[in-house]
Enzyme design. Structure first.
Site, mmCIF file in Angstrom:
data_model
loop_
_atom_site.group_PDB
_atom_site.id
_atom_site.type_symbol
_atom_site.label_atom_id
_atom_site.label_comp_id
_atom_site.label_asym_id
_atom_site.label_seq_id
_atom_site.Cartn_x
_atom_site.Cartn_y
_atom_site.Cartn_z
ATOM 1 N N ASP A 249 0.882 -1.161 0.000
ATOM 2 C CA ASP A 249 0.000 0.000 0.000
ATOM 3 C C ASP A 249 0.918 1.209 0.000
ATOM 4 O O ASP A 249 1.533 1.534 1.010
ATOM 5 C CB ASP A 249 -0.888 -0.023 1.256
ATOM 6 N N LYS B 145 2.509 11.763 -3.389
ATOM 7 C CA LYS B 145 1.606 10.928 -4.187
ATOM 8 C C LYS B 145 0.497 11.763 -4.834
ATOM 9 O O LYS B 145 -0.030 11.408 -5.873
ATOM 10 C CB LYS B 145 0.998 9.847 -3.296
ATOM 11 N N GLU C 235 -7.294 0.399 -4.227
ATOM 12 C CA GLU C 235 -7.218 0.329 -2.763
ATOM 13 C C GLU C 235 -8.511 -0.184 -2.107
ATOM 14 O O GLU C 235 -8.455 -1.071 -1.257
ATOM 15 C CB GLU C 235 -6.813 1.690 -2.193
ATOM 16 N N ASP D 59 -12.707 4.969 2.071
ATOM 17 C CA ASP D 59 -11.282 5.054 2.400
ATOM 18 C C ASP D 59 -10.851 6.507 2.358
ATOM 19 O O ASP D 59 -10.728 7.102 1.287
ATOM 20 C CB ASP D 59 -10.479 4.222 1.387
HETATM 21 P P1 ADP Z 1 -2.738 7.398 3.086
HETATM 22 O O1 ADP Z 1 -3.547 6.249 2.619
HETATM 23 O O2 ADP Z 1 -3.045 8.664 2.355
HETATM 24 O O3 ADP Z 1 -1.298 7.149 3.206
HETATM 25 P P2 ADP Z 1 -3.533 6.918 5.820
HETATM 26 O O4 ADP Z 1 -4.648 5.978 5.618
HETATM 27 O O5 ADP Z 1 -2.288 6.414 6.425
HETATM 28 O O6 ADP Z 1 -3.230 7.758 4.539
HETATM 29 O O7 ADP Z 1 -4.126 8.122 6.684
HETATM 30 C C1 ADP Z 1 -3.358 9.229 6.958
HETATM 31 C C2 ADP Z 1 -4.264 10.323 7.460
HETATM 32 O O8 ADP Z 1 -4.956 9.857 8.597
HETATM 33 C C3 ADP Z 1 -3.507 11.568 7.876
HETATM 34 O O9 ADP Z 1 -4.063 12.696 7.252
HETATM 35 C C4 ADP Z 1 -3.714 11.611 9.373
HETATM 36 O O10 ADP Z 1 -3.823 12.925 9.826
HETATM 37 C C5 ADP Z 1 -5.013 10.889 9.548
HETATM 38 N N1 ADP Z 1 -5.168 10.320 10.874
HETATM 39 C C6 ADP Z 1 -4.423 9.367 11.470
HETATM 40 N N2 ADP Z 1 -4.848 9.125 12.714
HETATM 41 C C7 ADP Z 1 -5.904 9.941 12.919
HETATM 42 C C8 ADP Z 1 -6.800 10.166 14.018
HETATM 43 N N3 ADP Z 1 -6.681 9.501 15.161
HETATM 44 N N4 ADP Z 1 -7.774 11.101 13.874
HETATM 45 C C9 ADP Z 1 -7.901 11.780 12.726
HETATM 46 N N5 ADP Z 1 -7.107 11.614 11.650
HETATM 47 C C10 ADP Z 1 -6.117 10.706 11.750
HETATM 48 MG MG MG Z 2 -4.428 4.718 1.974
#
Ligand code: ADP
Ligand code: MG
Length: 563
Positions: A7, A69, A146, A168
């Site tokens: 991922d 990205k 995804e 997502d």
């Molecule tokens: P990506 O798929 O884009 O890499 P993720 O699924 O890892 O992203 O999610 C990252 C996002 O999740 C970030 O913007 C982060 O701020 C948010 N995030 C992570 N934990 C929390 C939380 N506890 N509350 C709100 N937002 C969160």
């Molecule tokens: Mg993601």
């Protein structure tokens, strides 16, 4: 040989492998399952990827890049110090780091991978992702959407048949898919999404709101202070529901400003974003032609779905609480690993079939005689949410007398006018001269499981065929350019693996130092000095002990702000 599932996220990346009948997530060099998709170069141009790089975003903002990205498939180049990188190259550096971690974990070379992409990624973005894999030394066997990956993880975990709505929301994108798992077949009914809606937009909106209240413009803050404010808002976003009011000390250039935030302020600040996230959900339901009541389960994926405000909005929309019993951060990597297992033809998995859809309409331009000033009309060839792989033909004719060449421009999008859609490339065919409308050309679009497009033109009168895989997207490289890019990346040396944990602690302490004041700052300075002294001593067991202590102290320091 193992095929890994990756991922490659905007914010975080993760990978896994199918082993002994189940998914095994692969820890990185720090023992974490999530590797922040952040790349930084140290003073000696040593490569730093992941958590340590993320910690460097504030202090070394000119030498660190994140969230690239979002620009995948564009010509954007990021400058780090004296070097320039394309988005595919930066992604390759993250992938390479994951590949090395997987090799260390599995004890064998890894050369093949399945990489997940947002369903809404267009052709250019998919090609750029494949290229990134290739630059990292990985053959990308399959790109998997995804949400499809997430649904596979849920479907296979629970072995429960039914119709799922997958939401997502990560750092930069929001994807919605409706999938049905029935009789061992995973069928995607519809995908929709917003490529510019994610957790970072919430943080941006918060930063803007604070600056508006303080009557300041973004440009009035130094990059460091702006970044520090962003980090503070990120933390606030995660803790907003945990208590009535949050008191913050903001460093606005040379001044310190006290500032109070509460849930009402937060909801007001992000309400437009929450509203926007309803749109793709409604579109997916419409396209799939499935009434709300037939959705068996709403599944949450991605870090931003941890947001209380988002959950309650979804809860209200569906009149029930969404499912989130698999870790929203790693569920996509789990699904990618399942797909990788399918490709490696692992036995336990042979009975799952996957069908996916093309998430946007693909077509070409045709002459607009009604209102030429508005530009050509868009002629759809493959409609959005058609099941893939698929192939469609439409016939067009010459549009003026003695036309010798017929140019087919390939567009993606939903607008009636081509100008408002995305141009993916073109193919041309030579046609015999004659009266307008006499010569005809069959345009065939074929769309494969990876979401990549091939175009064939057949001149009806001569039978001659012209064929092209559409990949003249921005950022595409020739064979020799690929080689050069690979060499350039190979010349960059990763920060030594065994020192990575120390680096992560130092970088984190430095960041906390930068964003603290007064006593707290002095305290962190003392901690940093002690750890640096211990590192110089080069005694591994002492270093380990000191590091563990430092981590605990830093952890407490960061948590106390919020409780
Ligand atoms: P990506 O798929 O884009 O890499 P993720 O699924 O890892 O992203 O999610 C990252 C996002 O999740 C970030 O913007 C982060 O701020 C948010 N995030 C992570 N934990 C929390 C939380 N506890 N509350 C709100 N937002 C969160
Ligand atoms: Mg993601």
């Amino acid at each position: 040989m193992a095929v890994i599932g990756i991922d490659l996220g905007t914010t975080n990346s993760a990978c896994g492998v199918w082993k002994d009948g189940q998914v095994e997530l692969i820890p990185n060099r720090l023992g974490d399952y999530l590797t922040p998709s952040v790349v930084s170069l140290g003073d000696k141009n040593e490569l730093i990827v992941g958590k340590s790089a993320r910690e460097r975003l504030v202090k070394y903002s000119a030498r660190t890049v994140a969230a690239f990205k979002r620009l995948m498939g564009t010509n954007h180049k990021a400058r780090i110090g004296k070097m320039e990188f394309t988005v595919a190259e930066l992604s390759a550096l993250v992938l390479k780091s994951l590949k090395e971690d997987a090799e260390a974990h599995l004890g064998e070379a890894v050369t093949e991978a399945v990489i997940s992409v947002p369903a809404y990624f267009n052709d250019n973005q998919r090609h750029a992702t494949k290229l990134a894999g290739e630059l990292a030394g990985l053959t990308v066997n399959r790109l998997i959407n995804e949400p499809t990956a997430a649904a596979m993880a849920y479907g296979l975990q629970d072995k429960s048949e039914g119709t799922y709505l997958i939401l997502d929301m990560g750092g930069g994108t929001f994807d919605v898919s409706i999938l049905e798992f029935f009789d061992g077949v995973m069928e995607v009914h519809a995908s929709a999404g917003d490529n510019f809606l994610g957790g970072e937009d919430f943080v941006d909106a918060m930063v803007d709101s604070v600056l508006r209240e303080l009557e300041l413009g973004r440009e009035q803050l130094s990059p460091q202070h702006l970044q520090a404010l962003t980090v503070q808002m990120e933390m606030l976003k995660r803790h907003i529901g945990s208590k009535e009011e949050h008191q913050l000390e903001l460093q606005i250039d040379e001044k310190t400003v006290s500032w109070t935030a509460n849930q009402t302020w937060f909801l007001k600040t992000v309400s437009t974003l929450l509203l926007r996230s309803k749109r793709p959900i409604e579109q997916a339901l419409r396209d799939a032609n499935i009434p709300l009541r037939e959705i068996d389960d709403v599944v949450l994926v991605g870090g931003s779905t941890r947001l209380g405000a988002f959950r309650s909005m979804v809860g209200k929309m569906f009149g029930r609480l969404p499912s989130c019993h698999l870790d929203p951060d790693t569920v996509v990597a789990m699904g990618a690993a399942i797909q990788a297992g399918l490709i490696a033809r692992d036995e336990g998995l042979e009975d799952v079939v996957l069908t996916d859809v093309c998430p946007y309409t693909l077509g070409t331009g045709i002459v607009n005689r009604d209102a030429p000033e508005k530009g050509n009309y868009f002629l759809p060839i493959i409609e959005r949410n058609t099941v893939v792989p698929t192939s469609y033909v439409k016939q067009v004719c010459t549009s003026y007398d003695d036309q010798e060449e017929l140019l087919v421009q390939v567009y993606q999008g939903e607008s009636r006018y081509v100008e408002k859609n995305i141009l993916l490339g073109d193919v041309s065919a030579r046609v015999p001269k004659g009266k307008e409308g006499v010569e005809a050309v069959d345009i065939r679009y074929s769309y494969d499981m990876n979401g990549l497009l091939e175009v064939d033109l057949k001149v009806v009168s001569t039978g001659k065929v012209y064929n092209k895989v559409i990949h003249n997207s921005p950022g595409t490289l020739s064979e020799s350019e690929r080689k050069k890019s690979k060499e350039r990346l190979a010349a960059l040396k990763y920060h030594p693996r065994d020192k990575e944990e120390n680096l992560a602690v130092l970088a984190r302490a430095e960041r906390i130092y930068e964003t603290s004041l007064g006593e707290r700052r002095d305290f962190v300075a003392g901690l940093l000095a002690e750890f640096e002294r211990t590192l110089e001593g080069q005694n591994p067991s002492e270093i380990e002990k000191c590091r563990a202590q430092a981590i605990e102290i830093l952890e407490n320091l960061e948590n106390e702000e919020w409780h």
